[in-house]
Design an enzyme around this catalytic site. Structure first.
Site, mmCIF file in Angstrom:
data_model
loop_
_atom_site.group_PDB
_atom_site.id
_atom_site.type_symbol
_atom_site.label_atom_id
_atom_site.label_comp_id
_atom_site.label_asym_id
_atom_site.label_seq_id
_atom_site.Cartn_x
_atom_site.Cartn_y
_atom_site.Cartn_z
ATOM 1 C CD1 TRP A 164 4.374 4.083 6.084
ATOM 2 C CD2 TRP A 164 4.201 2.726 7.846
ATOM 3 N NE1 TRP A 164 3.740 4.778 7.081
ATOM 4 C CE2 TRP A 164 3.634 3.979 8.176
ATOM 5 C CE3 TRP A 164 4.212 1.721 8.810
ATOM 6 C CZ2 TRP A 164 3.068 4.233 9.435
ATOM 7 C CZ3 TRP A 164 3.647 1.976 10.060
ATOM 8 C CH2 TRP A 164 3.081 3.220 10.359
ATOM 9 C CG ASN A 165 -0.312 0.216 7.665
ATOM 10 O OD1 ASN A 165 -0.290 -0.006 6.458
ATOM 11 N ND2 ASN A 165 -1.423 0.562 8.300
ATOM 12 N NE ARG A 173 -6.667 -4.934 1.190
ATOM 13 C CZ ARG A 173 -7.004 -4.215 2.271
ATOM 14 N NH1 ARG A 173 -7.483 -4.828 3.350
ATOM 15 N NH2 ARG A 173 -6.858 -2.919 2.292
ATOM 16 C CE LYS A 188 5.015 4.920 -3.932
ATOM 17 N NZ LYS A 188 6.006 4.556 -2.918
ATOM 18 N N PRO A 189 5.943 0.292 -3.854
ATOM 19 C CG PRO A 189 7.904 -0.844 -3.225
ATOM 20 C CD PRO A 189 7.186 -0.256 -4.423
ATOM 21 N N GLY A 242 -3.446 4.025 1.499
ATOM 22 C CA GLY A 242 -2.621 4.989 2.225
ATOM 23 C C GLY A 242 -3.494 6.041 2.876
ATOM 24 C CD GLU A 264 -9.781 -0.512 0.549
ATOM 25 O OE1 GLU A 264 -10.082 -0.117 1.693
ATOM 26 O OE2 GLU A 264 -10.528 -1.209 -0.142
ATOM 27 C CG LEU A 265 -8.487 6.769 0.840
ATOM 28 C CD1 LEU A 265 -9.246 8.021 0.411
ATOM 29 C CD2 LEU A 265 -7.090 6.758 0.245
ATOM 30 N NE ARG A 292 -4.347 -7.336 12.351
ATOM 31 C CZ ARG A 292 -4.886 -7.083 11.154
ATOM 32 N NH1 ARG A 292 -5.859 -6.206 11.044
ATOM 33 N NH2 ARG A 292 -4.480 -7.726 10.106
ATOM 34 C CB CYS A 298 -6.610 1.781 8.014
ATOM 35 S SG CYS A 298 -6.745 0.071 7.439
ATOM 36 C CD GLU A 395 -5.617 6.964 9.816
ATOM 37 O OE1 GLU A 395 -4.908 7.579 9.003
ATOM 38 O OE2 GLU A 395 -5.909 5.770 9.686
ATOM 39 C CB SER A 455 -8.411 -8.060 8.338
ATOM 40 O OG SER A 455 -8.251 -6.690 8.592
HETATM 41 P P1 NAP Z 1 0.780 7.571 2.825
HETATM 42 O O1 NAP Z 1 1.779 8.525 3.349
HETATM 43 O O2 NAP Z 1 -0.463 8.100 2.214
HETATM 44 O O3 NAP Z 1 1.577 6.670 1.759
HETATM 45 C C1 NAP Z 1 0.950 5.612 1.084
HETATM 46 C C2 NAP Z 1 1.698 5.368 -0.216
HETATM 47 O O4 NAP Z 1 1.569 6.531 -1.037
HETATM 48 C C3 NAP Z 1 3.194 5.125 -0.038
HETATM 49 O O5 NAP Z 1 3.642 4.204 -0.990
HETATM 50 C C4 NAP Z 1 3.764 6.508 -0.291
HETATM 51 O O6 NAP Z 1 5.111 6.520 -0.702
HETATM 52 C C5 NAP Z 1 2.855 6.976 -1.403
HETATM 53 N N1 NAP Z 1 2.881 8.422 -1.559
HETATM 54 C C6 NAP Z 1 3.075 9.359 -0.607
HETATM 55 N N2 NAP Z 1 3.050 10.592 -1.158
HETATM 56 C C7 NAP Z 1 2.840 10.419 -2.489
HETATM 57 C C8 NAP Z 1 2.728 11.314 -3.595
HETATM 58 N N3 NAP Z 1 2.823 12.617 -3.448
HETATM 59 N N4 NAP Z 1 2.510 10.780 -4.810
HETATM 60 C C9 NAP Z 1 2.403 9.451 -4.981
HETATM 61 N N5 NAP Z 1 2.509 8.552 -3.971
HETATM 62 C C10 NAP Z 1 2.719 9.038 -2.734
HETATM 63 O O7 NAP Z 1 0.316 6.521 3.916
HETATM 64 P P2 NAP Z 1 1.235 5.662 4.887
HETATM 65 O O8 NAP Z 1 1.739 6.572 5.950
HETATM 66 O O9 NAP Z 1 2.221 4.875 4.098
HETATM 67 O O10 NAP Z 1 0.185 4.628 5.466
HETATM 68 C C11 NAP Z 1 -0.639 4.928 6.526
HETATM 69 C C12 NAP Z 1 -2.010 5.356 6.032
HETATM 70 O O11 NAP Z 1 -2.565 4.320 5.233
HETATM 71 C C13 NAP Z 1 -2.984 5.568 7.161
HETATM 72 O O12 NAP Z 1 -3.784 6.694 6.893
HETATM 73 C C14 NAP Z 1 -3.829 4.303 7.132
HETATM 74 O O13 NAP Z 1 -5.101 4.457 7.694
HETATM 75 C C15 NAP Z 1 -3.880 4.023 5.677
HETATM 76 N N6 NAP Z 1 -4.185 2.617 5.418
HETATM 77 C C16 NAP Z 1 -5.425 2.308 4.924
HETATM 78 C C17 NAP Z 1 -5.777 0.972 4.708
HETATM 79 C C18 NAP Z 1 -7.123 0.603 4.162
HETATM 80 O O14 NAP Z 1 -7.282 -0.527 3.697
HETATM 81 N N7 NAP Z 1 -8.119 1.492 4.186
HETATM 82 C C19 NAP Z 1 -4.851 -0.033 4.991
HETATM 83 C C20 NAP Z 1 -3.607 0.317 5.491
HETATM 84 C C21 NAP Z 1 -3.282 1.655 5.687
HETATM 85 P P3 NAP Z 1 6.271 6.853 0.379
HETATM 86 O O15 NAP Z 1 6.371 5.657 1.229
HETATM 87 O O16 NAP Z 1 7.471 7.100 -0.430
HETATM 88 O O17 NAP Z 1 5.820 8.062 1.140
#
Ligand code: NAP
Length: 501
Positions: A164-165, A173, A188-189, A242, A264-265, A292, A298, A395, A455
């Site tokens: 979502w961020n 990307r 899947k957003p 995520g 990308e975690l 930012r 991340c 984080e 970035s």
């Molecule tokens: P998240 O909770 O891991 O969710 C990411 C995506 O995965 C969402 O679309 C989410 O859907 C989905 N998801 C969650 N649980 C799932 C499951 N059990 N099975 C399949 N898909 C599932 O992460 P977030 O809170 O959205 O984003 C923040 C995280 O992303 C932070 O850790 C950040 O560091 C990381 N991030 C990394 C990068 C990079 O390039 N390394 C860039 C941006 C963000 P829902 O929305 O429905 O939960």
């Protein structure tokens, strides 16, 4: 601290956003008829109800992706590039509208949202340029008996999962290189910010993306959509952005059908200011790297290490800059810090701050959530944070700077690398030898040297350790969507050396 109030809601914009699933080129309701709500984190208002995809819809999307793959993979690279160029143009022309939708659903200030639209669109332009430069190799076998030709082909139907961020940029990307390579896609957003993605889907159709190449499945139940797809055997590639926790789970699910993955975690970025640093450069980089996206990035500077001889002047200037950032509704011009995404985010940030204070940290500014409607947290600076505090091991994902001092290079390197993550690190120094040495020894995939921003669409983005696998963007980004095929082609029989005498 300045507080900016909200202007009138831009309701008409949301009316124009598609609310149905995009299934094989057609907008339709979920098979179950279910919907889920998207809310504005600044006000708590419901913005829209979207079709809520389930397992049946995932199967339909997979069938569409498989059916379209062969022909799509054999289209001319220049035709796929043309679609990406048109999508870039449409996004650029509609920057203000896309930015406002993003701010409404995610909270980031309009200025940041406009910046993200530009960044996101550039992935389409970059990968349009890459699409027409997909290369292979030729070698002569050492025996001289055959040519070894390698060609590259689309890996196949790809499952793209975004957080979502950065609702637009994390999508483009992945979509950009997938289109460039000739892969069909199921996207899947994140459930909290699907509106930007739905608008992007409509833009791609307008740009000429053929039916079936892209399906978009917003859902409130990600497991019901993602797991059956990963285990189906029809998905050949997953690209996930995520958290590390969800990434680990999806890697397990991907193992069954040996799905190729790009991950990308999360991050836990060290930001190191040496005693020879230019203080203005250090403070500007620190504000950039910390604030930012309200710290919900991340790449956010999660642990700041400042040399003990300059920690006080650095903290004084940095705190002054943080205090001047206006907090408020992201739609109001002038806002620098919008709301956090939800109540859980506020609760986590508050818990981390309270824990750090209990462990001996000093609050220089901020430190407690703002009262009233919306998930607002003020810019916060903590000093003398104990290395053992929880805030250094997770984080923060909020506008909180956690500062520790250090004495020598070896010690700060040990502390910086003492984490399971390795996405990015920041090094602030005017000493070239030190910059090279420290950058080389940081266990990260990216280093910001005297800058708080890494970035760039032209750069390979990604981490080491538990921050991920693979790279997005840059020249490497398209490789994630291509497989090698080797062709053995007989050559004319070699002449024996003895035959020359
Ligand atoms: P998240 O909770 O891991 O969710 C990411 C995506 O995965 C969402 O679309 C989410 O859907 C989905 N998801 C969650 N649980 C799932 C499951 N059990 N099975 C399949 N898909 C599932 O992460 P977030 O809170 O959205 O984003 C923040 C995280 O992303 C932070 O850790 C950040 O560091 C990381 N991030 C990394 C990068 C990079 O390039 N390394 C860039 C941006 C963000 P829902 O929305 O429905 O939960």
């Amino acid at each position: 601290m300045k507080v900016v109030t909200a202007p009138d809601k831009l309701g008409g914009l949301i009316d124009a956003v598609p609310k149905q699933l995009l299934l094989g080129g057609t907008w339709c309701d979920a098979a179950s008829g279910a919907t889920f709500d998207v809310v504005d984190p600044a006000t708590g208002d419901r913005l829209a109800s979207l079709a809520d995809a389930g397992t049946v819809d995932a199967r339909a999307a997979l069938d569409a992706a498989i059916a379209a793959q062969d022909a799509w993979g054999r289209t001319a690279p220049e035709d796929r590039a043309a679609i990406l160029h048109r999508a870039f143009d449409i996004m650029t022309a509609r920057t203000d509208e896309l930015a406002a939708v993003m701010t409404l659903e995610m909270g980031k200030p309009l200025g940041d949202a406009r910046g993200e639209v530009a960044y996101a669109a550039k992935f389409f332009r970059w990968f349009a340029e890459e699409a027409v430069r997909i290369s292979g190799t030729h070698r002569m076998a050492p025996s001289g008996r055959n040519h070894i030709l390698t060609v590259r082909e689309p890996v196949g139907p790809s499952l793209l999962i975004t957080p979502w961020n950065f609702p637009l940029a994390m999508g483009t990307r992945k979509i950009g290189p997938a289109i460039a390579a000739g892969c069909t896609m199921i996207l899947k957003p994140a459930a909290q910010t699907p509106l930007s993605t739905m608008t992007l889907g409509a833009i791609l159709l307008e740009a000429g993306l053929p039916a079936g190449v892209l399906s978009i499945l917003p859902t409130s139940n990600p497991g019901a959509v993602v797991e059956p797809l990963l285990r189906s055997g029809g998905i050949r590639k997953m690209s996930f952005t995520g958290s590390t926790a969800v990434g680990r789970l999806l890697l397990e699910q991907a193992a069954d059908a040996v799905v190729r993955t790009s991950m990308e975690l999360g991050g836990n970025a060290p930001f190191i200011v040496f005693d020879d640093a230019d203080l203005e450069v250090a403070v500007t980089a620190a504000v950039d790297a910390k604030m930012r996206n309200m710290g919900e990035a991340c790449t956010a500077a999660n642990r700041m290490f400042v040399h003990e001889t300059i920690v006080e002047p650095f903290v004084a200037r940095f705190t002054e800059r943080m205090a001047a950032l206006p907090v408020g509704n992201g739609l109001a011009e002038g806002t620098a810090v919008g709301p956090l995404i939800d109540q859980a985010a506020i609760d986590k940030v508050q818990r981390l701050v309270d824990g750090a204070v209990a462990d001996g940290a000093t609050v220089r500014i901020g430190g407690s959530r703002l009262p009233g409607i919306g998930h607002f947290y003020p810019p916060t600076v903590l000093t003398d944070v104990s290395p053992a505090s929880e805030i250094n091991g997770t984080e923060i994902f909020g506008p909180v700077a956690s500062i520790q001092s250090f004495r020598d290079e070896e010690d700060v390197l040990r502390r910086a690398n003492d984490t399971e993550w390795g996405l990015v690190g920041y090094v602030i120094t005017t000493d070239l030898a030190r910059a090279t040495r420290v950058s080389g020894r940081l266990q990260v995939g990216m280093v910001g040297l005297n800058t708080g921003v890494v970035s760039d669409v032209a750069a390979p983005f990604g981490g080491v350790k538990q921050s991920g696998l693979g790279r997005e963007g840059g020249h490497l980004g398209i490789d994630e969507y291509l497989s090698y095929k080797y062709l053995s082609i007989p050559a004319s029989a070699p002449v024996p050396i003895g035959g020359l005498s």
